[in-house]
Write an enzyme that holds these catalytic residues in place. Structure first.
Site, mmCIF file in Angstrom:
data_model
loop_
_atom_site.group_PDB
_atom_site.id
_atom_site.type_symbol
_atom_site.label_atom_id
_atom_site.label_comp_id
_atom_site.label_asym_id
_atom_site.label_seq_id
_atom_site.Cartn_x
_atom_site.Cartn_y
_atom_site.Cartn_z
ATOM 1 N N SER A 128 1.144 -1.209 0.300
ATOM 2 C CA SER A 128 0.117 -0.181 0.159
ATOM 3 C C SER A 128 0.645 0.871 -0.032
ATOM 4 C CB SER A 128 -1.091 -0.083 1.096
ATOM 5 O OG SER A 128 -0.309 0.099 2.254
ATOM 6 N N GLU A 142 1.020 5.732 0.770
ATOM 7 C CA GLU A 142 0.197 6.465 1.314
ATOM 8 C C GLU A 142 1.169 7.948 0.853
ATOM 9 O OE1 GLU A 142 0.021 6.682 5.410
ATOM 10 O OE2 GLU A 142 1.335 8.515 5.673
ATOM 11 N N PHE A 172 12.741 15.050 10.598
ATOM 12 C CA PHE A 172 11.700 14.295 10.489
ATOM 13 C C PHE A 172 11.260 13.276 11.584
ATOM 14 C CE2 PHE A 172 7.775 12.227 8.536
ATOM 15 C CZ PHE A 172 6.790 12.351 8.979
ATOM 16 N N ASP A 176 -3.154 14.719 16.282
ATOM 17 C CA ASP A 176 -2.397 15.412 17.329
ATOM 18 C C ASP A 176 -3.585 16.792 17.723
ATOM 19 O OD1 ASP A 176 -0.137 13.985 17.978
ATOM 20 O OD2 ASP A 176 0.626 14.322 15.684
ATOM 21 N N HIS A 202 3.865 -0.886 3.446
ATOM 22 C CA HIS A 202 2.838 0.309 3.431
ATOM 23 C C HIS A 202 4.252 1.330 2.938
ATOM 24 C CE1 HIS A 202 0.060 3.464 3.732
ATOM 25 N NE2 HIS A 202 0.588 4.238 4.163
#
Length: 279
Positions: free
Chosen positions: A8, A10, A208, A101, A258
């Site tokens: 998959s 994103e 990140f 968040d 993913h």
């Protein structure tokens, strides 16, 4: 190596018309890899809600399965109920259910405070209509009080009705294997799909990772730092590292992969081809 494993991919919702055009081109290239679904992120407190809808529905119209992220922080039950109804009306059958968040400056967490409450609400409202994905953290959630607390929080999401999980990205194979073993010991038996982050820019990855709590092993950091601004060497080493990790994950029985595409086709395709997977 197997010739195929479920994957998959994103995306995040583009912010401009130009970004939307680029994402269409990216998506067309990545669709050739035949992913099970494309997921689309959802901003804190629903800040990208309209763009998430647009991207998800466009993916659906193109004939692909789309899995919108849905976060509950900062939202009411009525707001979430309306979103679920809209997704049902558009033929969406998969959701990635997250706590999310709280946006900066917003004090009200909303009526649902945790992801397990969101999963429970989705099940109560829609029955078995949606396949519900939840998040998992092999290196533990950065806000978790302890590893045990984090595991129990994950179990609550599964017990509430989650079908499967996607992990935060990681570069430490043992973290995933240990997490999976601990889940098995707790009676958690849903598929836990590793999240894979291709490496293109080390400086961006480091920022990140520091923000989200994903560890970059010291040997990797030192190697990347030694390349300085040599982007070709960074990309080549990154491809070696991540493809080796994926090969080991597949050999260890991972139920899928993913890919966090960052709205780029090239890095995911390069990794997919390096793994020898069939199109």
């Amino acid at each position: 190596m197997p010739t195929q494993i479920p994957i998959s991919i994103e995306f995040f919702p583009p912010q401009t018309a130009e970004g939307a055009d680029k994402l269409r081109s990216t998506r067309a290239k990545l669709a050739e890899l035949k992913p099970e679904f494309f997921s689309v992120t959802f901003g804190a407190g629903g800040s990208t809600q309209a763009r998430t809808f647009e991207t998800v529905f466009e993916i659906r119209r193109e004939g692909h399965e789309a899995a919108p992220h849905l976060s509950c922080i900062g939202s009411t039950r009525d707001q979430i109920r309306a979103i679920l109804q809209r997704y049902q009306d558009e033929g969406i059958r998969r959701i990635v259910a997250l706590r999310g968040d709280l946006p900066s400056g917003v004090g009200d967490p909303g009526e649902l405070r945790y992801a397990n409450e969101l999963v429970e609400f989705i099940r109560a409202e829609t029955g078995s209509h949606f396949h519900i994905e939840v998040a998992a953290y092999p290196e533990y959630h950065p806000q978790a009080r302890s590893p045990r607390d984090d595991l129990l929080a994950f179990k609550r999401k599964v017990d509430a009705g989650a079908n499967s999980a996607i992990t935060q990205y990681f570069y430490n194979l043992d973290a995933y294997l240990h997490f999976r073993d601990e889940c098995t010991a707790l009676g958690i038996d849903v598929p836990i799909v590793p999240g894979v982050m291709p490496i293109v820019s080390f400086s961006k990855l480091a920022r990140f990772s520091d923000a989200c709590g994903a560890e970059i092993p010291r040997w990797m950091r030192r190697k990347f730092e030694s390349f300085g601004d040599d982007s070709d060497s960074i990309k080549a080493f990154g491809l070696d590292v991540v493809s080796d990790l994926c090969e080991k994950l597949i050999a260890a029985g991972a139920p899928g992969l993913h890919f966090y595409s960052m709205n780029q086709a090239g890095p995911t395709i390069a990794l997919y081809d390096r793994l020898g997977l069939t199109r």
